[in-house]
Design a protein around this motif. Structure first.
Motif, short mmCIF file in Angstrom:
data_model
loop_
_atom_site.label_atom_id
_atom_site.label_comp_id
_atom_site.label_asym_id
_atom_site.label_seq_id
_atom_site.Cartn_x
_atom_site.Cartn_y
_atom_site.Cartn_z
N GLU A 206 0.84 -1.20 0.00
CA GLU A 206 0.00 0.00 0.00
C GLU A 206 0.88 1.25 0.00
O GLU A 206 1.89 1.31 0.69
N ILE A 207 0.49 2.26 -0.77
CA ILE A 207 1.20 3.53 -0.82
C ILE A 207 0.19 4.67 -0.83
O ILE A 207 -0.99 4.46 -1.11
N ASP A 208 0.68 5.89 -0.52
CA ASP A 208 -0.22 7.05 -0.50
C ASP A 208 -0.04 7.93 -1.74
O ASP A 208 -0.37 9.12 -1.72
N LEU A 209 0.48 7.36 -2.81
CA LEU A 209 0.76 8.14 -4.02
C LEU A 209 -0.47 8.82 -4.58
O LEU A 209 -0.42 10.00 -4.95
N ALA A 210 -1.59 8.12 -4.64
CA ALA A 210 -2.81 8.72 -5.21
C ALA A 210 -3.22 9.95 -4.42
O ALA A 210 -3.60 10.98 -5.00
N HIS A 211 -3.14 9.86 -3.10
CA HIS A 211 -3.50 11.01 -2.25
C HIS A 211 -2.60 12.21 -2.54
O HIS A 211 -3.09 13.34 -2.67
N SER A 212 -1.30 11.97 -2.65
CA SER A 212 -0.36 13.07 -2.94
C SER A 212 -0.66 13.70 -4.29
O SER A 212 -0.65 14.94 -4.43
N LEU A 213 -0.92 12.87 -5.30
CA LEU A 213 -1.17 13.39 -6.64
C LEU A 213 -2.49 14.17 -6.70
O LEU A 213 -2.59 15.19 -7.39
N GLU A 214 -3.49 13.71 -5.97
CA GLU A 214 -4.76 14.45 -5.95
C GLU A 214 -4.61 15.78 -5.23
O GLU A 214 -5.34 16.73 -5.55
N ASN A 215 -3.68 15.87 -4.28
CA ASN A 215 -3.39 17.16 -3.66
C ASN A 215 -2.78 18.13 -4.67
O ASN A 215 -3.00 19.35 -4.59
N LEU A 216 -2.00 17.60 -5.59
CA LEU A 216 -1.34 18.45 -6.59
C LEU A 216 -2.26 18.78 -7.75
O LEU A 216 -2.12 19.83 -8.38
N PHE A 217 -3.19 17.87 -8.07
CA PHE A 217 -4.09 18.04 -9.22
C PHE A 217 -5.54 18.00 -8.73
O PHE A 217 -6.16 16.93 -8.70
N SER A 218 -6.07 19.14 -8.36
CA SER A 218 -7.44 19.17 -7.83
C SER A 218 -8.44 18.70 -8.88
O SER A 218 -9.50 18.14 -8.53
N VAL A 219 -8.14 18.88 -10.16
CA VAL A 219 -9.07 18.47 -11.22
C VAL A 219 -9.13 16.95 -11.36
O VAL A 219 -10.02 16.43 -12.06
N LEU A 220 -8.21 16.24 -10.70
CA LEU A 220 -8.19 14.78 -10.81
C LEU A 220 -8.64 14.09 -9.52
O LEU A 220 -8.34 12.92 -9.30
N GLN A 221 -9.37 14.82 -8.68
CA GLN A 221 -9.88 14.23 -7.44
C GLN A 221 -10.72 12.99 -7.76
O GLN A 221 -11.59 13.00 -8.64
N ASN A 222 -10.44 11.89 -7.02
CA ASN A 222 -11.17 10.62 -7.16
C ASN A 222 -11.03 9.99 -8.54
O ASN A 222 -11.86 9.17 -8.94
N ARG A 223 -9.95 10.35 -9.24
CA ARG A 223 -9.70 9.78 -10.56
C ARG A 223 -8.37 9.04 -10.64
O ARG A 223 -7.96 8.62 -11.72
N ILE A 224 -7.68 8.90 -9.50
CA ILE A 224 -6.35 8.28 -9.50
C ILE A 224 -6.33 7.12 -8.50
O ILE A 224 -6.83 7.24 -7.38
N ALA A 225 -5.75 6.01 -8.92
CA ALA A 225 -5.49 4.88 -8.03
C ALA A 225 -4.04 4.44 -8.24
O ALA A 225 -3.50 4.56 -9.34
N ALA A 226 -3.40 3.96 -7.16
CA ALA A 226 -1.99 3.60 -7.28
C ALA A 226 -1.63 2.48 -6.32
O ALA A 226 -2.19 2.39 -5.22
#
Length: 331
Positions: A206-226
């Motif tokens: 398990e990693i927190d990459l998706a959470h970090s990326l969604e913090n950087l890209f607000s337009v991609l909220q709930n669109r990233i899994a990692a």
């Protein structure tokens, strides 16, 4: 610029190697709880990057001599007791992995350091700033920053460029070398699979990459899994991006996007190759990611993109970029 390193694990020791003799940055102190003779040995001999070319001499257990440069060696577990003011430290590289909250990292400021650069993703109150993406948001008042992790630095530039076409969703699997947080024999771990023998299995973690990326890209909220899949090698990583775009594209168009970025605005941070690489070939590579154009594939709106990165050398390259940027912009 006078630098101290707190925590001499994999990243701390590689930063030591890269900072010794640096023409624009002076390494004045290192701090770790391990015995100084063991630390000197690990700085000299490295199973991934080989033997350090210059003599490293330990003097009286509290100083290292390297190429005429004298560096203080400290063994203080509590950062509030470190002598940063007396040593005139400008920036502390916080590499212990223990002080990633603002309260924890601020101890370095309280005892005289002017700035703190983490070597990981910090807690939410610490600005997440990825070099090559949002370093322009740095202000003179910013005293603690997180430059993200190696996977975040790889992924940020990929998503930013692909979002120029438009991203519907992104799934990322980072095939990553085993790390010091894994063991060589089965042992207890709160993530059960992470406790299995690192050199014997392919291990999803398990990693927190998706959470970090969604913090950087607000337009991609709930669109990233990692997810990260640990593989039995000591160095190197391959990031596998499965991206659903908002419109059809071609592999040629995708490759040209990254070929151009590597030659222009992302030069030195992102690279592009059509060589037949394997992970060993990127050891010591300074880029955050190397797009492998030979492995790009597209089906309609669905893109598969493969990138390589050295999870240690590429990442420390961005930390050095941050130090030089801080020096240049803020004086």
């Amino acid at each position: 610029m006078r630098i101290a390193i707190n925590g001499m694990g994999r990243i701390g020791r590689l930063l030591f190697r890269r900072l010794v003799g640096h023409e624009a940055i002076e390494l004045v102190a290192i701090n770790d709880i391990m015995e100084p003779d063991n630390l000197a040995y690990l700085l000299k001999y490295d199973s991934v990057y080989g033997t350090f070319p210059d003599p490293i001499t330990l003097q009286d257990d509290d100083r290292l001599l390297v190429n005429g440069q004298s560096i203080a060696v400290l063994q203080e577990p509590d950062p509030i007791k470190l002598p940063w003011k007396a040593l005139g430290v400008d920036v502390v590289l916080e590499c212990s992995g223990r002080f990633t909250s603002r309260a924890g990292a601020s101890a370095h400021l309280a005892v005289g350091a002017k700035k703190v650069l983490l070597s990981t993703t910090g807690s939410p109150e610490i600005p997440l700033m990825i070099y090559g993406f949002n370093q322009h948001l740095l202000t003179p008042e910013t005293d603690i920053i997180s430059p993200g992790g190696c996977m975040t630095n790889c992924s940020t530039h990929i998503l930013y460029l692909l979002n120029s076409i438009g991203i519907e969703s992104a799934h990322i699997n980072v095939l990553h070398s085993y790390t010091s947080r894994q063991g060589i024999v089965d042992a207890q771990h709160k993530q059960f699979r992470r406790g299995r023998a690192a050199a014997e299995s392919i291990i999803p973690v398990e990693i927190d990459l998706a959470h970090s990326l969604e913090n950087l890209f607000s337009v991609l909220q709930n669109r990233i899994a990692a997810v990260s899949t640990r593989v039995p090698v000591a160095n190197g990583a391959l990031a596998d991006f499965t991206i659903q775009l908002k419109q059809p594209t071609t592999a040629m168009e995708i490759n040209q996007l990254f070929r151009t970025a590597a030659a222009k605005e992302y030069k030195g941070i992102l690279d592009y190759t059509e060589e037949q690489l394997v992970s060993l070939d990127i050891k010591g590579n300074t880029h955050s990611c190397i797009v492998d154009g030979t492995l790009t594939s597209v089906v309609g709106n669905h893109v598969k993109l493969i990138t390589w990165f050295d999870n240690e050398f590429g990442y420390t390259s961005r930390m050095l970029d941050w130090l030089l940027y801080w020096k240049r912009v803020l004086g």
